[in-house]
Design an enzyme around this catalytic site. Structure first.
Site, short mmCIF file in Angstrom:
data_model
loop_
_atom_site.label_atom_id
_atom_site.label_comp_id
_atom_site.label_asym_id
_atom_site.label_seq_id
_atom_site.Cartn_x
_atom_site.Cartn_y
_atom_site.Cartn_z
N SER A 150 0.86 -1.19 0.00
CA SER A 150 0.00 0.00 0.00
C SER A 150 0.88 1.23 0.00
O SER A 150 1.99 1.22 0.57
CB SER A 150 -0.88 0.02 1.24
OG SER A 150 -1.56 1.27 1.33
N TYR A 172 -2.19 -1.44 10.19
CA TYR A 172 -2.24 -1.49 8.72
C TYR A 172 -0.91 -1.01 8.14
O TYR A 172 -0.31 -1.70 7.31
CB TYR A 172 -3.40 -0.61 8.21
CG TYR A 172 -3.64 -0.71 6.73
CD1 TYR A 172 -4.53 -1.65 6.22
CD2 TYR A 172 -2.97 0.11 5.83
CE1 TYR A 172 -4.75 -1.75 4.84
CE2 TYR A 172 -3.17 0.02 4.46
CZ TYR A 172 -4.08 -0.92 3.98
OH TYR A 172 -4.28 -1.02 2.62
N1 LIG Z 1 -8.70 0.06 -1.63
C1 LIG Z 1 -7.65 0.80 -1.32
O1 LIG Z 1 -7.73 2.06 -1.23
C2 LIG Z 1 -6.32 0.15 -1.09
C3 LIG Z 1 -5.16 0.95 -1.10
C4 LIG Z 1 -3.93 0.35 -0.90
C5 LIG Z 1 -3.83 -1.01 -0.71
N2 LIG Z 1 -4.97 -1.77 -0.70
C6 LIG Z 1 -4.81 -3.22 -0.50
O2 LIG Z 1 -5.36 -3.91 -1.61
C7 LIG Z 1 -5.72 -5.24 -1.23
C8 LIG Z 1 -7.11 -5.56 -1.77
O3 LIG Z 1 -8.09 -4.72 -1.14
P1 LIG Z 1 -9.32 -4.13 -1.93
O4 LIG Z 1 -9.06 -2.69 -2.14
O5 LIG Z 1 -9.61 -4.97 -3.12
O6 LIG Z 1 -10.48 -4.24 -0.81
P2 LIG Z 1 -11.74 -5.25 -0.70
O7 LIG Z 1 -12.20 -5.11 0.70
O8 LIG Z 1 -12.70 -4.98 -1.79
O9 LIG Z 1 -11.12 -6.70 -0.96
C9 LIG Z 1 -10.39 -7.40 -0.01
C10 LIG Z 1 -10.75 -8.88 -0.12
O10 LIG Z 1 -9.93 -9.62 0.81
C11 LIG Z 1 -10.77 -10.56 1.46
N3 LIG Z 1 -10.20 -10.90 2.78
C12 LIG Z 1 -10.08 -10.10 3.86
N4 LIG Z 1 -9.57 -10.76 4.89
C13 LIG Z 1 -9.34 -12.03 4.47
C14 LIG Z 1 -8.82 -13.19 5.08
N5 LIG Z 1 -8.44 -13.18 6.38
N6 LIG Z 1 -8.71 -14.31 4.36
C15 LIG Z 1 -9.10 -14.34 3.05
N7 LIG Z 1 -9.62 -13.27 2.42
C16 LIG Z 1 -9.74 -12.12 3.12
C17 LIG Z 1 -12.10 -9.84 1.59
O11 LIG Z 1 -13.18 -10.73 1.85
C18 LIG Z 1 -12.21 -9.14 0.25
O12 LIG Z 1 -12.82 -9.94 -0.72
C19 LIG Z 1 -5.62 -5.25 0.30
O13 LIG Z 1 -4.41 -5.89 0.68
C20 LIG Z 1 -5.57 -3.80 0.67
O14 LIG Z 1 -4.91 -3.57 1.90
C21 LIG Z 1 -6.20 -1.22 -0.89
#
Ligand SMILES: NC(=O)c1ccc[n+]([C@@H]2O[C@H](COP(=O)([O-])OP(=O)(O)OC[C@H]3O[C@@H](n4cnc5c(N)ncnc54)[C@H](O)[C@@H]3O)[C@@H](O)[C@H]2O)c1
Length: 286
Positions: A150, A172
């Site tokens: 991130s 985080y």
């Molecule tokens: N959305 C943002 O602004 C952002 C920014 C930087 C990094 N990220 C990172 O991107 C990645 C994906 O997130 P996203 O934005 O698609 O959000 P999201 O919430 O849409 O997707 C995350 C997915 O991970 C699954 N998940 C969570 N905990 C879990 C576990 N213990 N075991 C298995 N699955 C699990 C959730 O059910 C969900 O489907 C994450 O690592 C997040 O930290 C997101």
């Protein structure tokens, strides 16, 4: 011929958001998919996680590209469960060439609960270690390991508040920084086998994690219950480019490159897809 033709990719957090987008883009480029997601909520995370229907929808979208998918409900915090899910996929698809360790939560900006720290470090850091370690014994020479970090990894201290105020937010950032360091070390250790390991670091990405009440509160701490409309004008503050967020496919395009043989000599990279977030928050000149 697709850019990932004949490969099998193991994607965690694949039921929705970026994970779904990665699975679908990789399938579009010819890969079969082993998709894993928890498909249930984690109590400290203030917005809902995915559902079994979400994971089914990912499967439908992958199959639309005439690729095979093995979709399994599993928690990345549990190495045994995760390894069993991966092995179920390998049994059906024959192998695994690509790891996309992407699952994550953001249990921040609510009541300061230490459990939020535990859950986010277990999911966002140990969950990545578990995915990589479960896959390592199966990976052939020339494989590719990709983890999701991130932009927050490079903003230490900026958005977590005073000590103890926001354990979920602090956890985080800590977890994402650990992902960066872990992948650097893994890259050094797998390089002799021509396996590469890289991290993609998204900025604000247009998924349910960003579009959540807790994130709106982080952007508008002056309001008690900010809406998306309240928070949206503050989103661009995160990037040097005048954009509020990137789309999941912007991250998936980087994942496709790193999964494909086009990146065969690219390893140890911290690839920021961040609209210049790093430029804005870091004084480093490299
Ligand atoms: N959305 C943002 O602004 C952002 C920014 C930087 C990094 N990220 C990172 O991107 C990645 C994906 O997130 P996203 O934005 O698609 O959000 P999201 O919430 O849409 O997707 C995350 C997915 O991970 C699954 N998940 C969570 N905990 C879990 C576990 N213990 N075991 C298995 N699955 C699990 C959730 O059910 C969900 O489907 C994450 O690592 C997040 O930290 C997101």
């Amino acid at each position: 011929m697709g850019r990932c033709e004949g490969k099998v990719a193991f994607v965690t957090g694949a039921a929705r958001g970026q994970g779904r987008s990665h699975a679908v883009r990789l399938a579009e480029e010819g890969a079969d998919i082993i998709a894993v997601d928890i498909c249930e909520d984690i109590a400290t995370n203030l917005y809902p996680l995915s559902t079994p229907e979400d994971l089914k929808e990912t499967a439908r979208l992958v199959e639309r590209h005439d690729r095979r998918i093995v979709a399994v409900q599993a928690d990345v915090r549990d190495r045994t469960q995760l390894a069993a899910a991966l092995e179920q996929g390998i049994a059906q698809l024959g192998k695994v060439d690509v790891v996309v360790a992407n699952a994550g939560i953001m249990p921040a900006f609510g009541e300061p609960k230490l459990q939020a720290w535990t859950d986010v470090v277990d999911t966002n850091f140990l969950g990545i270690v578990n995915a990589v370690h479960a896959a390592l014994p199966h990976l052939p020479d020339g494989a590719s390991i990709i983890a999701t970090g991130s932009a927050a990894a490079f903003m230490t201290g900026i958005s977590t508040g005073q000590a103890g105020e926001n354990p979920g937010g602090a956890g985080y950032q800590y977890a994402k920084l650990q992902v960066a360091e872990f992948m650097h070390e893994i890259a050094r250790n797998v390089a002799p086998r021509m396996i590469r390991a890289n991290v993609v670091h998204p900025t604000n990405c247009n998924t349910d994690m960003l579009n959540s009440d807790s994130m709106y509160r982080s952007f508008r701490p002056d309001l008690e219950n900010p809406t998306r409309e309240d928070a949206l004008p503050a989103f661009p503050a995160q990037q040097a480019m005048p954009i509020p967020f990137v789309e999941p496919v912007d991250i998936s395009n980087a994942v496709v490159y790193l999964a494909s043989d086009e990146s065969r000599y690219v390893t140890g990279l911290q690839l920021r897809i961040d609209g210049g977030s790093y430029l804005k928050f870091q004084d480093f000149h490299v």
